[in-house]
Structure formats: C-alpha cells, structure tokens
Scaffold this active site. Structure first.
Site, mmCIF file in Angstrom:
data_model
loop_
_atom_site.group_PDB
_atom_site.id
_atom_site.type_symbol
_atom_site.label_atom_id
_atom_site.label_comp_id
_atom_site.label_asym_id
_atom_site.label_seq_id
_atom_site.Cartn_x
_atom_site.Cartn_y
_atom_site.Cartn_z
ATOM 1 N N LYS A 1 -1.599 14.948 0.472
ATOM 2 C CA LYS A 1 -2.171 15.071 1.824
ATOM 3 C C LYS A 1 -1.087 15.387 2.845
ATOM 4 O O LYS A 1 -1.268 16.255 3.694
ATOM 5 C CB LYS A 1 -2.901 13.768 2.175
ATOM 6 C CG LYS A 1 -3.596 13.789 3.529
ATOM 7 C CD LYS A 1 -4.781 12.851 3.570
ATOM 8 C CE LYS A 1 -4.376 11.393 3.669
ATOM 9 N NZ LYS A 1 -3.889 11.004 4.991
ATOM 10 N N ARG B 1 1.142 19.656 6.458
ATOM 11 C CA ARG B 1 2.355 20.342 6.917
ATOM 12 C C ARG B 1 2.357 21.817 6.514
ATOM 13 O O ARG B 1 2.874 22.659 7.230
ATOM 14 C CB ARG B 1 3.593 19.614 6.371
ATOM 15 C CG ARG B 1 3.854 18.280 7.098
ATOM 16 C CD ARG B 1 4.801 17.399 6.291
ATOM 17 N NE ARG B 1 5.199 16.177 6.961
ATOM 18 C CZ ARG B 1 4.465 15.061 7.051
ATOM 19 N NH1 ARG B 1 3.240 15.035 6.534
ATOM 20 N NH2 ARG B 1 4.927 13.983 7.665
ATOM 21 N N ARG C 1 -6.736 4.052 17.069
ATOM 22 C CA ARG C 1 -5.345 3.954 16.588
ATOM 23 C C ARG C 1 -4.331 4.230 17.703
ATOM 24 O O ARG C 1 -4.587 5.035 18.597
ATOM 25 C CB ARG C 1 -5.150 4.928 15.406
ATOM 26 C CG ARG C 1 -6.051 4.536 14.240
ATOM 27 C CD ARG C 1 -5.861 5.412 13.054
ATOM 28 N NE ARG C 1 -4.567 5.214 12.431
ATOM 29 C CZ ARG C 1 -4.121 5.908 11.392
ATOM 30 N NH1 ARG C 1 -4.885 6.856 10.879
ATOM 31 N NH2 ARG C 1 -2.943 5.662 10.878
ATOM 32 N N GLN D 1 5.167 10.013 10.804
ATOM 33 C CA GLN D 1 4.380 10.788 11.768
ATOM 34 C C GLN D 1 5.118 10.890 13.095
ATOM 35 O O GLN D 1 5.142 11.957 13.721
ATOM 36 C CB GLN D 1 3.002 10.155 11.950
ATOM 37 C CG GLN D 1 2.178 10.240 10.670
ATOM 38 C CD GLN D 1 0.843 9.532 10.781
ATOM 39 O OE1 GLN D 1 0.527 8.919 11.796
ATOM 40 N NE2 GLN D 1 0.057 9.604 9.723
ATOM 41 N N ASP E 1 0.916 3.488 2.058
ATOM 42 C CA ASP E 1 -0.521 3.700 1.853
ATOM 43 C C ASP E 1 -1.032 3.021 0.581
ATOM 44 O O ASP E 1 -2.236 3.053 0.302
ATOM 45 C CB ASP E 1 -0.819 5.208 1.767
ATOM 46 C CG ASP E 1 -0.607 5.895 3.118
ATOM 47 O OD1 ASP E 1 -0.707 5.218 4.161
ATOM 48 O OD2 ASP E 1 -0.331 7.111 3.121
ATOM 49 N N ARG F 1 -5.734 -2.784 7.672
ATOM 50 C CA ARG F 1 -5.815 -2.936 6.209
ATOM 51 C C ARG F 1 -5.446 -4.332 5.729
ATOM 52 O O ARG F 1 -5.896 -4.760 4.663
ATOM 53 C CB ARG F 1 -4.935 -1.884 5.515
ATOM 54 C CG ARG F 1 -5.548 -0.516 5.579
ATOM 55 C CD ARG F 1 -4.766 0.528 4.825
ATOM 56 N NE ARG F 1 -5.502 1.795 4.895
ATOM 57 C CZ ARG F 1 -4.965 2.989 4.709
ATOM 58 N NH1 ARG F 1 -3.673 3.091 4.425
ATOM 59 N NH2 ARG F 1 -5.695 4.072 4.790
HETATM 60 C C1 S3P Z 1 2.088 10.171 6.741
HETATM 61 C C2 S3P Z 1 2.798 9.098 7.194
HETATM 62 C C3 S3P Z 1 2.341 7.703 7.072
HETATM 63 C C4 S3P Z 1 1.170 7.560 6.103
HETATM 64 C C5 S3P Z 1 0.151 8.646 6.277
HETATM 65 C C6 S3P Z 1 0.797 10.010 6.063
HETATM 66 C C7 S3P Z 1 2.638 11.522 6.919
HETATM 67 O O1 S3P Z 1 1.928 7.242 8.341
HETATM 68 O O2 S3P Z 1 0.550 6.303 6.252
HETATM 69 O O3 S3P Z 1 -0.923 8.497 5.377
HETATM 70 O O4 S3P Z 1 2.144 12.480 6.287
HETATM 71 O O5 S3P Z 1 3.600 11.670 7.698
HETATM 72 P P1 S3P Z 1 2.984 6.590 9.382
HETATM 73 O O6 S3P Z 1 3.919 7.630 9.805
HETATM 74 O O7 S3P Z 1 2.124 6.100 10.524
HETATM 75 O O8 S3P Z 1 3.608 5.466 8.615
#
Ligand code: S3P
Length: 451
Positions: free
Chosen positions: A28, A33, A129, A177, A328, A359
């Site tokens: 994912k 990206r 969120r 993120q 995750d 969670r």
């Molecule tokens: C992700 C970063 C994670 C993860 C999410 C995907 C990403 O989140 O939980 O499912 O693709 O950068 P956080 O950056 O909030 O930890």
C-alpha cells in the site's frame, strides 16, 4: 464527507490446516507513492502490481484532479503521465481520500510545495484523525491552512506556498507520513530540506525519490534515528515501477497459518524492507516456524517467499523501539499472542491510538469479547496468552478499521467458537482479495454480502 459502504458483517470459524501458495496484493505504501511520484515527474510512469484497494484508488483520482493522466491498463498495471513538480493545477472539486491517511497526508505535502490550493476530505475515520502533525511543518514551509475542522482535522483547505522554504524538521512523532509530506513539499523548495527522525520509519519515499532521479542522502542519527536530506527542485524522471507484495497484508495469512494447527503455506514475493520486518522478528522470537526462501530483489526492494507452518507460540516482550517497523501489525500480533502460551507485552504503542481507529482500545475490546484477557498499561498492551481462544463473543466492533476486521476474522480460524465482526466492508481499502485469498488456503471466512 465521503460515505462509506454499508456495513457488511462477517464471520470466521475453526478451520482445518491451511495449505497453498499465494501472493498477496501490492504494498500500500509503495502503491500510493508510485502514483504520486508519477504525477510529479515528467513522462510516463508504468506501474506493475499496484494495489487496487479503495485507498489507492482515491490517490489515483486525486492525481488526476491535480493534472496527471492516470490510466488502468490491466490488472495492477497502471500508466501515469505526470505534469512535473511545477505543473500541478488547482483541483476543481474537493479531494476525497475516503479512509486513506497515507494518501491524504502525502498529498498535503504535494499541495504545500506548489502554488495551488486544494480541499481535503474523507470518511468519518479520516475526519477524526490528527492532521496538525502534518500541517505544522507544512506551515513552516510557507503553506497556509485556509480552513479546517476543529483541531486541524478534515475537511481542510490548504493553500500551497508560492515560494516554499526548505526547512530542517525534527518530527515529534515517529511517522513516515510526516517525513514524506515534508520531503514532498521540499521538492518545490530551493535548497536542501532536512528531516530528522529519532526513530527510523519506513523509507519508501527516500528510496523512490532516488529512483525518480532526486538527490537524497541518508545519515544515521543516534541509536535508532536518521537524518534525510533532499536537494530541492529536481527534475523527476518518469520510470517503471514494480510493486512488491505488502508485508502488512501478508501478516494476516502468515499469522493464520501459525495458529491453525497442521498448516503449511507459502506467501510469494513478500517485501522484507528492514523497516517493515518487526512482525517477522517478533513472531520468530515467539517460536514461529517461518522460513525466508528464494530471497531476491523486486522493484528496488528485497523480497522473499515466506514458508509458514503451524507453530506453538510463546509470549514475548516486544520493545518500544521496534514499533515503527511493525506499526500496522500490532492488531494481528495481538491475535497471535492470544494463541501463545504466556504473556506478550507490546511496548510503546501511543501511535496506535491515532490509526484508522483507536487500535489499542479496539483490540482490547475485541479480545475481551472473545474470552481473551488483555490489559492496557500506559502505552503498553499486554495479552495473556493461554494457548487457546474461546471465541463466540458479540460481534467485534471494527470502527471503520480494515486491520481490526481482518485480525479478528483470522482469530476465528483457530478459536473454539466462531468469531464475528460488525463490518468487513472496509477490508477493501487495503486488501480487497482478503476473503477469497484466505478461502483459497482453506480458511472458513464468510462475508455477509457474498453469502
Ligand atoms: C505509512 C505510514 C504509517 C502506516 C501507514 C502507512 C506510509 O503511518 O501506519 O499505514 O505509507 O507512510 P504513520 O506515518 O502515521 O506511522
């Protein structure tokens, strides 16, 4: 606000040993990206193995709204004709990201670094969120929050900087993120944008930026951290991308095969990026029989075939520093822990409270409903493994969270009585083939809509 699909109750029942060879859907993180970098580069980006889940499809629509030509060529095969970092346009409608935190937050970085404006919205989960963690650094770079809901939440309208500033940013939360949003905004800034991480998080943005021709350096920082530097205003060049299988989706059949006695399955082509392997390390410590076979490279990442056999697991102590590499995977680890002998303590889980659902609370409640003792102490979750799970509880409340739904459906495959969840519809956000793939391995999973 985007509406979500009607709730789709689902259940699973004790299954005989699982067997077979499967490949789970594309990663994912890399899928989001791939589309975004396709948008930001000039030329044609061809993507193979793209995850066609709801979250990623929302990102594809957003890329179109920002000016890219995005086309599906066949199963998992997509073509993006990008506009380049300087060619983005203001979308005419709000961007609806549905349930997708990653898509929305990364795209905020894209918008922040360009002279355009966009409105971001999503479903009830995404609207709840926190976005301040993203908006704070983006404002430092010159972006403006035109309007937002209380606490900096969605729906929000963001105006990008006419002349973005390169900044040095140390994120208060370990989040790929946040890091990625700052780096994406930094693409539009002259000079070097720096992100300092106290704890290293998944590095797909850095790796892929390099693949698209940007100059990125990565340095170690302290015991667990990194410093990432990006030279701004690169000319990103379109490229071909192959998306490896998602370790976070593979986690579900992986744990299923461990807890269902007599199982032996092979999961093909699973990415083993070292910043994503916390679950594998933890399960191995718990005594899991997992072999990494046929190690090779795919799409610039190491992948392997995971051979998994039913195992007797024991409780372990999972250190807080491991959290970013398996963030995750805690819901499904909690399920494995319930079937283990002895206590499993998972430390430092504050970030779990702000995922698609809280969670920590959702896992604790779902375990309790099915006769598994657990407790939350500060930011730690402790599961009292008894080697068996009763099941048969009230439907587990999934709170629009795909991973809560999948985790408890896996639990039911080895529980004494069936396990039900109130809504399996959200599984389509990340793993649309979950139920048929699991059934193909011999798992007894029933989704109400497909009865
Ligand atoms: C992700 C970063 C994670 C993860 C999410 C995907 C990403 O989140 O939980 O499912 O693709 O950068 P956080 O950056 O909030 O930890």
């Amino acid at each position: 606000m985007s509406s979500h699909p009607a709730p789709e109750p689902a259940k699973s029942t004790r299954s005989a040993g699982l067997s077979g060879r499967v490949r789970v859907a594309g990663d994912k993180s890399i899928s989001h990206r791939s589309l975004i970098f396709g948008l930001l580069s000039v030329g044609e980006t061809l993507i193979g193995g793209l995850l066609e889940g709801e979250d990623v499809l929302a990102t594809a629509r957003a890329c179109r709204a920002l000016g890219a030509d995005v086309e599906r060529l066949g199963e998992g095969r997509w073509r993006v004709r990008g506009v380049g970092v300087g060619g983005l346009r203001t979308p005419s409608e709000p961007l609806d990201f549905g349930n997708a935190g990653t898509g929305s937050r990364l795209m905020m970085g894209v918008v922040a670094g360009a002279p355009i404006q966009a409105t971001f919205d999503g479903d009830a989960s995404l609207r709840s969120r926190p976005m301040r963690r993203i908006l704070d650094p983006l404002e430092k770079m010159g972006a403006t929050v035109v309007s937002c809901a209380e606490g900096g939440r969605l729906p929000l309208t963001l105006k990008g900087a006419d002349r973005p500033l390169p900044i040095e940013y140390e994120s208060p939360v370990p989040s790929a993120q946040v890091k990625s949003a700052v780096l994406l905004a930094g693409l539009g800034a002259p000079g070097v944008t720096t992100v300092i991480e106290r704890e290293a998080t998944r590095d797909h943005t850095e790796r892929m930026l390099r693949g698209f021709g940007a100059e990125v350096s990565v340095e170690r920082h302290g015991e667990h951290g990194r410093i990432i530097r990006l030279a701004g205003q690169p000319e990103l060049k379109a490229t071909a991308i192959s998306v490896p299988a998602d370790p976070s989706s593979a986690a579900f059949p992986l744990v299923a095969a461990l807890i269902v006695e007599g199982s032996e399955i092979t999961l093909e082509g699973v990415m083993t990026n070292p910043l994503r392997t916390g679950l594998l390390i933890t399960l191995t410590e718990m005594g899991a029989d997992v072999t990494l076979a046929n190690i090779r490279e795919d799409g610039g990442e190491e992948v392997c075939d995971l051979v998994v056999r039913g195992s007797r697991l024991k409780g372990v102590d999972v250190p807080a520093e491991r959290a970013p590499t398996m963030i995750d995977e805690y819901p499904i680890l909690a399920v494995a822990a319930a079937f283990a002998e002895g206590e499993t303590r998972m430390r430092g889980l504050s970030e779990l409270r702000v995922k698609e659902s809280d969670r920590l609370a959702a896992v604790h409640a779902g375990l309790a409903a099915n006769g598994v003792e657990s407790r939350i102490e500060g930011d730690d979750l402790i599961v009292a493994g008894k080697g068996r799970v009763a099941g048969g509880g009230e439907p587990v409340e999934t709170h629009l969270d795909h991973r809560i739904a999948m985790s408890f459906l896996i639990m039911g495959l080895a529980a004494e009585r069936e396990v039900t969840v109130d809504d399996g519809a959200m599984i389509a956000t990340s793993f649309p083939t979950f139920a048929p793939l699991m059934r193909g391995l011999g798992a007894e999973i029933e989704m109400e809509a497909s009865k």
